[in-house]
Design a protein around this motif. Sequence first.
Motif, PDB file in Angstrom:
ATOM      1  N   PHE A 158     -92.053  34.318 -12.468  1.00 31.14           N
ATOM      2  CA  PHE A 158     -92.816  35.068 -11.467  1.00 31.14           C
ATOM      3  C   PHE A 158     -92.140  34.904 -10.116  1.00 31.14           C
ATOM      4  O   PHE A 158     -91.729  33.793  -9.756  1.00 31.14           O
ATOM      5  CB  PHE A 158     -94.259  34.546 -11.360  1.00 31.14           C
ATOM      6  N   PHE A 159     -92.036  36.016  -9.390  1.00 28.92           N
ATOM      7  CA  PHE A 159     -91.511  36.001  -8.027  1.00 28.92           C
ATOM      8  C   PHE A 159     -92.657  36.501  -7.163  1.00 28.92           C
ATOM      9  O   PHE A 159     -92.760  37.679  -6.862  1.00 28.92           O
ATOM     10  CB  PHE A 159     -90.272  36.911  -7.957  1.00 28.92           C
ATOM     11  N   GLY A 160     -93.578  35.575  -6.841  1.00 27.43           N
ATOM     12  CA  GLY A 160     -94.854  35.981  -6.249  1.00 27.43           C
ATOM     13  C   GLY A 160     -94.910  35.782  -4.747  1.00 27.43           C
ATOM     14  O   GLY A 160     -94.185  34.963  -4.183  1.00 27.43           O
ATOM     15  N   SER A 176     -93.118  35.896   2.148  1.00 30.23           N
ATOM     16  CA  SER A 176     -92.514  34.668   1.608  1.00 30.23           C
ATOM     17  C   SER A 176     -92.918  34.531   0.147  1.00 30.23           C
ATOM     18  O   SER A 176     -93.968  35.028  -0.276  1.00 30.23           O
ATOM     19  CB  SER A 176     -92.933  33.450   2.424  1.00 30.23           C
ATOM     20  N   ARG A 177     -92.091  33.840  -0.639  1.00 32.14           N
ATOM     21  CA  ARG A 177     -92.245  33.896  -2.109  1.00 32.14           C
ATOM     22  C   ARG A 177     -92.157  32.548  -2.796  1.00 32.14           C
ATOM     23  O   ARG A 177     -91.589  31.599  -2.263  1.00 32.14           O
ATOM     24  CB  ARG A 177     -91.116  34.785  -2.672  1.00 32.14           C
ATOM     25  N   PHE A 178     -92.670  32.499  -4.014  1.00 30.44           N
ATOM     26  CA  PHE A 178     -92.389  31.393  -4.915  1.00 30.44           C
ATOM     27  C   PHE A 178     -91.715  31.972  -6.151  1.00 30.44           C
ATOM     28  O   PHE A 178     -92.054  33.069  -6.591  1.00 30.44           O
ATOM     29  CB  PHE A 178     -93.670  30.621  -5.290  1.00 30.44           C
ATOM     30  N   GLY A 186     -81.486  41.534 -11.997  1.00 24.25           N
ATOM     31  CA  GLY A 186     -82.199  41.823 -13.243  1.00 24.25           C
ATOM     32  C   GLY A 186     -83.576  42.429 -12.975  1.00 24.25           C
ATOM     33  O   GLY A 186     -84.142  43.084 -13.845  1.00 24.25           O
ATOM     34  N   LYS A 187     -84.108  42.215 -11.771  1.00 29.21           N
ATOM     35  CA  LYS A 187     -85.500  42.582 -11.511  1.00 29.21           C
ATOM     36  C   LYS A 187     -85.644  44.083 -11.231  1.00 29.21           C
ATOM     37  O   LYS A 187     -85.552  44.885 -12.150  1.00 29.21           O
ATOM     38  CB  LYS A 187     -86.047  41.699 -10.374  1.00 29.21           C
ATOM     39  N   LYS A 188     -85.871  44.464  -9.987  1.00 27.73           N
ATOM     40  CA  LYS A 188     -86.127  45.879  -9.703  1.00 27.73           C
ATOM     41  C   LYS A 188     -84.906  46.752 -10.025  1.00 27.73           C
ATOM     42  O   LYS A 188     -85.044  47.863 -10.535  1.00 27.73           O
ATOM     43  CB  LYS A 188     -86.538  46.070  -8.242  1.00 27.73           C
ATOM     44  N   CYS A 189     -83.700  46.229  -9.711  1.00 25.10           N
ATOM     45  CA  CYS A 189     -82.495  47.055  -9.870  1.00 25.10           C
ATOM     46  C   CYS A 189     -82.247  47.404 -11.334  1.00 25.10           C
ATOM     47  O   CYS A 189     -82.131  48.576 -11.686  1.00 25.10           O
ATOM     48  CB  CYS A 189     -81.285  46.345  -9.281  1.00 25.10           C
ATOM     49  N   GLY A 214     -79.420  38.506   0.929  1.00 26.56           N
ATOM     50  CA  GLY A 214     -79.723  37.324   0.130  1.00 26.56           C
ATOM     51  C   GLY A 214     -81.185  37.310  -0.255  1.00 26.56           C
ATOM     52  O   GLY A 214     -81.707  36.305  -0.733  1.00 26.56           O
ATOM     53  N   TYR A 215     -81.891  38.449  -0.059  1.00 24.40           N
ATOM     54  CA  TYR A 215     -83.321  38.500  -0.378  1.00 24.40           C
ATOM     55  C   TYR A 215     -83.555  38.886  -1.848  1.00 24.40           C
ATOM     56  O   TYR A 215     -82.960  39.850  -2.355  1.00 24.40           O
ATOM     57  CB  TYR A 215     -84.065  39.500   0.546  1.00 24.40           C
ATOM     58  N   GLY A 216     -84.460  38.191  -2.501  1.00 27.52           N
ATOM     59  CA  GLY A 216     -84.776  38.367  -3.921  1.00 27.52           C
ATOM     60  C   GLY A 216     -84.668  39.772  -4.478  1.00 27.52           C
ATOM     61  O   GLY A 216     -83.844  40.042  -5.354  1.00 27.52           O
ATOM     62  N   GLY A 217     -85.514  40.667  -3.992  1.00 24.94           N
ATOM     63  CA  GLY A 217     -85.572  42.015  -4.562  1.00 24.94           C
ATOM     64  C   GLY A 217     -84.251  42.766  -4.452  1.00 24.94           C
ATOM     65  O   GLY A 217     -83.977  43.689  -5.214  1.00 24.94           O
ATOM     66  N   ASN A 218     -83.394  42.356  -3.492  1.00 27.08           N
ATOM     67  CA  ASN A 218     -82.090  43.002  -3.318  1.00 27.08           C
ATOM     68  C   ASN A 218     -80.990  42.343  -4.143  1.00 27.08           C
ATOM     69  O   ASN A 218     -79.935  42.946  -4.335  1.00 27.08           O
ATOM     70  CB  ASN A 218     -81.644  42.915  -1.846  1.00 27.08           C
ATOM     71  N   GLU A 225     -91.692  50.435 -16.687  1.00 26.62           N
ATOM     72  CA  GLU A 225     -92.746  50.635 -15.685  1.00 26.62           C
ATOM     73  C   GLU A 225     -93.007  49.416 -14.805  1.00 26.62           C
ATOM     74  O   GLU A 225     -92.809  48.279 -15.227  1.00 26.62           O
ATOM     75  CB  GLU A 225     -94.052  51.025 -16.403  1.00 26.62           C
ATOM     76  N   HIS A 226     -93.516  49.703 -13.600  1.00 26.26           N
ATOM     77  CA  HIS A 226     -93.864  48.666 -12.618  1.00 26.26           C
ATOM     78  C   HIS A 226     -95.302  48.212 -12.912  1.00 26.26           C
ATOM     79  O   HIS A 226     -96.222  48.544 -12.173  1.00 26.26           O
ATOM     80  CB  HIS A 226     -93.740  49.286 -11.222  1.00 26.26           C
ATOM     81  N   MET A 227     -95.485  47.477 -14.002  1.00 23.82           N
ATOM     82  CA  MET A 227     -96.828  47.151 -14.480  1.00 23.82           C
ATOM     83  C   MET A 227     -96.962  45.689 -14.892  1.00 23.82           C
ATOM     84  O   MET A 227     -96.032  45.109 -15.455  1.00 23.82           O
ATOM     85  CB  MET A 227     -97.170  47.997 -15.710  1.00 23.82           C
ATOM     86  N   ASP A 237     -96.415  39.960 -14.747  1.00 20.28           N
ATOM     87  CA  ASP A 237     -97.115  40.326 -13.511  1.00 20.28           C
ATOM     88  C   ASP A 237     -96.425  41.438 -12.738  1.00 20.28           C
ATOM     89  O   ASP A 237     -96.871  41.818 -11.672  1.00 20.28           O
ATOM     90  CB  ASP A 237     -97.285  39.095 -12.593  1.00 20.28           C
ATOM     91  N   ASP A 238     -95.317  41.987 -13.286  1.00 22.42           N
ATOM     92  CA  ASP A 238     -94.589  42.960 -12.462  1.00 22.42           C
ATOM     93  C   ASP A 238     -93.966  44.120 -13.233  1.00 22.42           C
ATOM     94  O   ASP A 238     -93.958  45.236 -12.744  1.00 22.42           O
ATOM     95  CB  ASP A 238     -93.490  42.226 -11.674  1.00 22.42           C
ATOM     96  N   ILE A 239     -93.426  43.825 -14.425  1.00 17.53           N
ATOM     97  CA  ILE A 239     -92.657  44.866 -15.117  1.00 17.53           C
ATOM     98  C   ILE A 239     -93.045  44.934 -16.591  1.00 17.53           C
ATOM     99  O   ILE A 239     -93.214  43.898 -17.243  1.00 17.53           O
ATOM    100  CB  ILE A 239     -91.138  44.591 -14.979  1.00 17.53           C
ATOM    101  N   ALA A 247     -87.057  41.251   2.983  1.00 15.60           N
ATOM    102  CA  ALA A 247     -87.742  42.179   2.079  1.00 15.60           C
ATOM    103  C   ALA A 247     -86.725  43.180   1.549  1.00 15.60           C
ATOM    104  O   ALA A 247     -85.603  43.246   2.052  1.00 15.60           O
ATOM    105  CB  ALA A 247     -88.851  42.914   2.818  1.00 15.60           C
ATOM    106  N   ARG A 248     -87.144  43.933   0.539  1.00 18.36           N
ATOM    107  CA  ARG A 248     -86.263  44.978   0.033  1.00 18.36           C
ATOM    108  C   ARG A 248     -85.983  45.968   1.153  1.00 18.36           C
ATOM    109  O   ARG A 248     -86.879  46.324   1.909  1.00 18.36           O
ATOM    110  CB  ARG A 248     -86.912  45.710  -1.139  1.00 18.36           C
ATOM    111  N   THR A 249     -84.725  46.415   1.237  1.00 20.49           N
ATOM    112  CA  THR A 249     -84.370  47.393   2.265  1.00 20.49           C
ATOM    113  C   THR A 249     -84.216  48.740   1.578  1.00 20.49           C
ATOM    114  O   THR A 249     -83.139  49.087   1.096  1.00 20.49           O
ATOM    115  CB  THR A 249     -83.062  46.981   2.969  1.00 20.49           C
TER     116      THR A 249
END
Length: 602
Positions: free
Chosen positions: A309-311, A385-387, A215-218, A207-211, A236-238, A287-289, A79-81
């Motif tokens: 999607f990273f769901g 866990s994600r797809f 391009g995504k959260k960062c 090696g986790y997605g959000g980290n 926005e996170h929308m 679905d996220d941004i 998960a994101r740290t």
Amino acid sequence: MAAIFPQKSAPPTKHLALKRWVSDMATLCKPSRVVWIDGSEEEKKRLEDEAVATGEIIRLNQDKLPGCFYHRTAVNDVARTEHLTYICTKKKEDVGPTNNWMSPKEAYKKAGAYFRGAMKGRTMYVIPFSMGPVGSPFAKIGVEVTDSIYVVLNMRIMTRIGQKVLDFLGAEGEFTKCLHSKADLDINKRLILHFPEDNTIWSVGSGYGGNVLLGKKCLSLRIASHMAKQEGWLAEHMLIMGIEEPNGHVEYIAAAFPSACGKTNLAMLIPPEGLKAKGYKIWTVGDDIAWMRIDTDGALWAINPEAGFFGVAPGTNSRTNPNAMATIKKNTIFTNVLLKKDFTVWWEDSDEPPPEEGIDWQGRPWRPGLKDEKGQIVKAAHANSRFTVPASQCPSISFRLEHHHGVPISAIVFGGRRTHVAPLVYESFSWQHGVYVGATMASERTAAQVGKLGEVRRDPMAMLPFCGYHMGDYFAHWLEVDKRLEKKPKIFHVNWFRTDEHGKFLWPGYGENLRILEWILDRCNGKSQGVKTPIGYIPTPESLDLNGLHLPKETLKKLLEIDRFTWIQEMESQKEFLSSFGDRLPQEIWQEWEEQNKRLQE
Ligand code: SAT
Ligand code: MN
């Protein structure tokens, strides 16, 4: 050692600053070769074969899941740290009380030591990517350098990558410099660093997605929120979704919810039986941004900068999200779910009963009912866990995802998970009041999070972990946008999670949420009734279409109840939270708090 650029031709760009930066990063990380990603199908196949050969990914059953792969992260990297995530600005006061801060000098030095030689014996991939359609005036370009094929394959799905991006960037274009290395995947040497003043992101040890999908959260939230503040727009996170009436008229809403509140499910909802007769169609834009700007018509227009999607897998099934189930049948990367004997996948609360055996997310043999040393049930799939899947595969995807100007937004919806306090839906009195509603958004802790169950966590606009600067200034920026907006979206708050005395949910949720969205859009068009309360307008019982739902009148009353006693306590808790922003909290937010408090005391 192989040459840094072993390809026959030079790097496929005329951008000197980009070439210099890539060369500098190679000097730092010392890979045995550097490969520029072109985004082609042949390249994809080559990378898949290579990652399968090394065990980085596993090819799934190609008859049942064509084009699908499987990946496991390290056990402590799921998960994101947030505690290892920093905003690095010259002045500490610029990041505010909700972010970790490090000076750029210290951050480059500390992470530089972890990056030094970290790619020895590995390939360094250079991924040019565009957040938003390539060439859109709303898009932003990044270049991610990484030593992980898993990252390349995920970025391929989540963003637009390759030569077409370099061509658009040209010789002088602006880009975000994104450096990632798995290094030793050591949590003690893990850092996720953002340098908004340098347009740079450094991520090491994960090696986790959000980290690592930078391009995504960062980029799209932490760095983009900073850019948006300077350039006068909103990052926005929308989610973004369209609701089409049978006459072809489509209206779009953008909605912010903290994690585990069902953003992906809402974005892809299927109209419930009782509303089917009305012929609504739902279009998923994101679905996220959401990146939103005031266009020349004075309205707010939004794009989803992502392409995939990273769901979250667990809980995704044909009841909660049939469109997601249809989306992930092919070309999907599954991470940290259960691997079945026939090389398909499974997760808790999916469509199928648990298989008799499999390999769990930690790579250990698993069977239903398995318990650990402490007698706790062992989960087959990790809760996070994600797809990863191309958005284009979603049956409800909007063609406007590729539209350079995106979609016009009629309503903005904030939501949290509250067992009491917040009614099913209410409409704010104005944009300014709506900003206050977003600023005081909250969710109660669920069993999925460590900490005291039911404890209230404030998460303004669902941006707490993602705002790249001082949140007081962020609220001020939202208020500033108000001054330039001519066609203002109305701002609403929803709560699908209210419970009765026995802890049972009062509202069925999922597809039925469309009934609330219908009221919201009717309010925007002056077509439905509202009752004024101290916190905003709520629906009159007749103004909600509950056809086919069989919701007892009593239940609806409870869902819409605003209990003054609970709300006065809520106001005190809000006050404490708002105080944490000190004198950088805009006066207007205090004013809205004061006025609402007064209305509740009357
Ligand atoms: O891990 S991600 O940040 O990419 C997903 C999420 O937490 O919303
Ligand atoms: Mn998210």
